[in-house]
Design a protein around this motif. Sequence first.
Motif, PDB file in Angstrom:
ATOM      1  N   VAL A   5      -1.398  -8.244  -8.442  1.00 24.44           N
ATOM      2  CA  VAL A   5      -2.828  -8.343  -8.700  1.00 24.44           C
ATOM      3  C   VAL A   5      -3.551  -7.323  -7.828  1.00 24.44           C
ATOM      4  O   VAL A   5      -3.344  -7.265  -6.628  1.00 24.44           O
ATOM      5  CB  VAL A   5      -3.352  -9.766  -8.391  1.00 24.44           C
ATOM      6  CG1 VAL A   5      -4.856  -9.831  -8.568  1.00 24.44           C
ATOM      7  CG2 VAL A   5      -2.658 -10.777  -9.267  1.00 24.44           C
ATOM      8  N   GLN A   6      -4.369  -6.513  -8.458  1.00 27.57           N
ATOM      9  CA  GLN A   6      -5.154  -5.539  -7.716  1.00 27.57           C
ATOM     10  C   GLN A   6      -6.593  -6.009  -7.675  1.00 27.57           C
ATOM     11  O   GLN A   6      -7.106  -6.556  -8.638  1.00 27.57           O
ATOM     12  CB  GLN A   6      -5.077  -4.176  -8.386  1.00 27.57           C
ATOM     13  CG  GLN A   6      -3.679  -3.610  -8.410  1.00 27.57           C
ATOM     14  CD  GLN A   6      -3.644  -2.264  -9.110  1.00 27.57           C
ATOM     15  OE1 GLN A   6      -4.620  -1.794  -9.654  1.00 27.57           O
ATOM     16  NE2 GLN A   6      -2.492  -1.633  -9.064  1.00 27.57           N
ATOM     17  N   THR A   7      -7.239  -5.790  -6.557  1.00 24.97           N
ATOM     18  CA  THR A   7      -8.649  -6.151  -6.482  1.00 24.97           C
ATOM     19  C   THR A   7      -9.481  -5.018  -7.052  1.00 24.97           C
ATOM     20  O   THR A   7      -9.104  -3.861  -7.011  1.00 24.97           O
ATOM     21  CB  THR A   7      -9.075  -6.427  -5.027  1.00 24.97           C
ATOM     22  OG1 THR A   7      -8.844  -5.249  -4.253  1.00 24.97           O
ATOM     23  CG2 THR A   7      -8.311  -7.595  -4.453  1.00 24.97           C
ATOM     24  N   CYS A   8     -10.611  -5.369  -7.621  1.00 24.55           N
ATOM     25  CA  CYS A   8     -11.521  -4.376  -8.169  1.00 24.55           C
ATOM     26  C   CYS A   8     -12.934  -4.915  -8.054  1.00 24.55           C
ATOM     27  O   CYS A   8     -13.146  -6.034  -7.608  1.00 24.55           O
ATOM     28  CB  CYS A   8     -11.167  -4.034  -9.615  1.00 24.55           C
ATOM     29  SG  CYS A   8     -11.275  -5.430 -10.728  1.00 24.55           S
ATOM     30  N   ALA A   9     -13.882  -4.129  -8.473  1.00 20.48           N
ATOM     31  CA  ALA A   9     -15.286  -4.480  -8.299  1.00 20.48           C
ATOM     32  C   ALA A   9     -15.864  -5.215  -9.500  1.00 20.48           C
ATOM     33  O   ALA A   9     -17.004  -5.010  -9.855  1.00 20.48           O
ATOM     34  CB  ALA A   9     -16.086  -3.213  -8.002  1.00 20.48           C
ATOM     35  N   GLU A 156       4.498 -19.929 -11.781  1.00 18.70           N
ATOM     36  CA  GLU A 156       5.624 -18.992 -11.848  1.00 18.70           C
ATOM     37  C   GLU A 156       5.490 -18.041 -13.036  1.00 18.70           C
ATOM     38  O   GLU A 156       5.805 -16.851 -12.933  1.00 18.70           O
ATOM     39  CB  GLU A 156       6.951 -19.758 -11.935  1.00 18.70           C
ATOM     40  CG  GLU A 156       7.235 -20.668 -10.755  1.00 18.70           C
ATOM     41  CD  GLU A 156       6.496 -22.010 -10.810  1.00 18.70           C
ATOM     42  OE1 GLU A 156       6.337 -22.625  -9.739  1.00 18.70           O
ATOM     43  OE2 GLU A 156       6.070 -22.426 -11.900  1.00 18.70           O
ATOM     44  N   LEU A 157       5.035 -18.558 -14.172  1.00 19.41           N
ATOM     45  CA  LEU A 157       4.833 -17.705 -15.340  1.00 19.41           C
ATOM     46  C   LEU A 157       3.674 -16.750 -15.097  1.00 19.41           C
ATOM     47  O   LEU A 157       3.739 -15.582 -15.487  1.00 19.41           O
ATOM     48  CB  LEU A 157       4.594 -18.537 -16.598  1.00 19.41           C
ATOM     49  CG  LEU A 157       4.438 -17.734 -17.901  1.00 19.41           C
ATOM     50  CD1 LEU A 157       5.703 -16.931 -18.220  1.00 19.41           C
ATOM     51  CD2 LEU A 157       4.101 -18.662 -19.071  1.00 19.41           C
ATOM     52  N   VAL A 162       1.703 -11.204 -14.468  1.00 21.18           N
ATOM     53  CA  VAL A 162       0.890 -10.176 -13.804  1.00 21.18           C
ATOM     54  C   VAL A 162       1.754  -9.113 -13.128  1.00 21.18           C
ATOM     55  O   VAL A 162       1.286  -7.997 -12.895  1.00 21.18           O
ATOM     56  CB  VAL A 162      -0.153 -10.753 -12.826  1.00 21.18           C
ATOM     57  CG1 VAL A 162      -1.150 -11.621 -13.560  1.00 21.18           C
ATOM     58  CG2 VAL A 162       0.489 -11.495 -11.685  1.00 21.18           C
ATOM     59  N   ASP A 163       2.994  -9.436 -12.818  1.00 26.52           N
ATOM     60  CA  ASP A 163       3.906  -8.406 -12.311  1.00 26.52           C
ATOM     61  C   ASP A 163       4.334  -7.457 -13.424  1.00 26.52           C
ATOM     62  O   ASP A 163       4.560  -6.275 -13.185  1.00 26.52           O
ATOM     63  CB  ASP A 163       5.152  -9.038 -11.680  1.00 26.52           C
ATOM     64  CG  ASP A 163       4.925  -9.499 -10.255  1.00 26.52           C
ATOM     65  OD1 ASP A 163       3.932  -9.062  -9.642  1.00 26.52           O
ATOM     66  OD2 ASP A 163       5.738 -10.296  -9.760  1.00 26.52           O
ATOM     67  N   LYS A 164       4.439  -7.963 -14.637  1.00 25.91           N
ATOM     68  CA  LYS A 164       4.926  -7.151 -15.755  1.00 25.91           C
ATOM     69  C   LYS A 164       3.836  -6.290 -16.375  1.00 25.91           C
ATOM     70  O   LYS A 164       4.098  -5.162 -16.798  1.00 25.91           O
ATOM     71  CB  LYS A 164       5.529  -8.061 -16.831  1.00 25.91           C
ATOM     72  CG  LYS A 164       6.119  -7.272 -17.981  1.00 25.91           C
ATOM     73  CD  LYS A 164       7.055  -8.072 -18.814  1.00 25.91           C
ATOM     74  CE  LYS A 164       7.657  -7.150 -19.872  1.00 25.91           C
ATOM     75  NZ  LYS A 164       8.723  -7.757 -20.608  1.00 25.91           N
ATOM     76  N   TYR A 165       2.596  -6.796 -16.456  1.00 28.96           N
ATOM     77  CA  TYR A 165       1.518  -6.092 -17.149  1.00 28.96           C
ATOM     78  C   TYR A 165       0.323  -5.882 -16.233  1.00 28.96           C
ATOM     79  O   TYR A 165       0.025  -6.729 -15.401  1.00 28.96           O
ATOM     80  CB  TYR A 165       1.053  -6.903 -18.368  1.00 28.96           C
ATOM     81  CG  TYR A 165       2.114  -7.123 -19.406  1.00 28.96           C
ATOM     82  CD1 TYR A 165       2.498  -6.097 -20.261  1.00 28.96           C
ATOM     83  CD2 TYR A 165       2.736  -8.352 -19.542  1.00 28.96           C
ATOM     84  CE1 TYR A 165       3.483  -6.296 -21.223  1.00 28.96           C
ATOM     85  CE2 TYR A 165       3.711  -8.563 -20.508  1.00 28.96           C
ATOM     86  CZ  TYR A 165       4.073  -7.530 -21.338  1.00 28.96           C
ATOM     87  OH  TYR A 165       5.034  -7.723 -22.289  1.00 28.96           O
TER      88      TYR A 165
END
Length: 177
Positions: A5-9, A156-157, A162-165
């Motif tokens: 997960v990346q943070t954004c504005a 877990e899903l 979020v790791d895949k896409y």
Amino acid sequence: AVTGVQTCALPIFLGYGAMRFPLLPGSKQIDEEKSLELIDYAYNNGINYFDTAYFYHEQTSEGFLKKALSRYPRDSFFLADKMPPGEINCEADLDRVFDEQLARCGVDYFDYYLIHFITKRTIDRVEKHNFHGVLRRKQQEGKLRWLGFSFHDRPELLAWFVDKYAFDFAQIQLNYL
């Protein structure tokens, strides 16, 4: 912890969900007069995020929002809609449903667009028919601004997904209690 997960504005919204409008007595039809009053009240009191989906109100919510929101400048509100995995049997269905939703809502683009209802039962269909790739293309074409998903399953899903896409946002169920 959820990874990938990346943070954004992105802003945080207090929005209006179009899943449960008042109905005409004894029917499943939206009471447009009462519902227009609710939308007007919300809009005039600072609500500027409206959320709908393909199947809400037996596929009439999007059309009602078209009527309700067309009375306001398009740049004065944010509109979110969702792609229904159960309606998709091939990649071409993604284009068909998306274009149908734009027409139903009477807009040229969605501010926020979600892959609806990610669960263990829907994930195979989402992957098989390239939801992420097709919707990223729609984003590049300017037909949606932010791509996300609504999630309704186990942590877990969520972590795996979020790791895949790469997504711009997520709508999750959260119960503070």
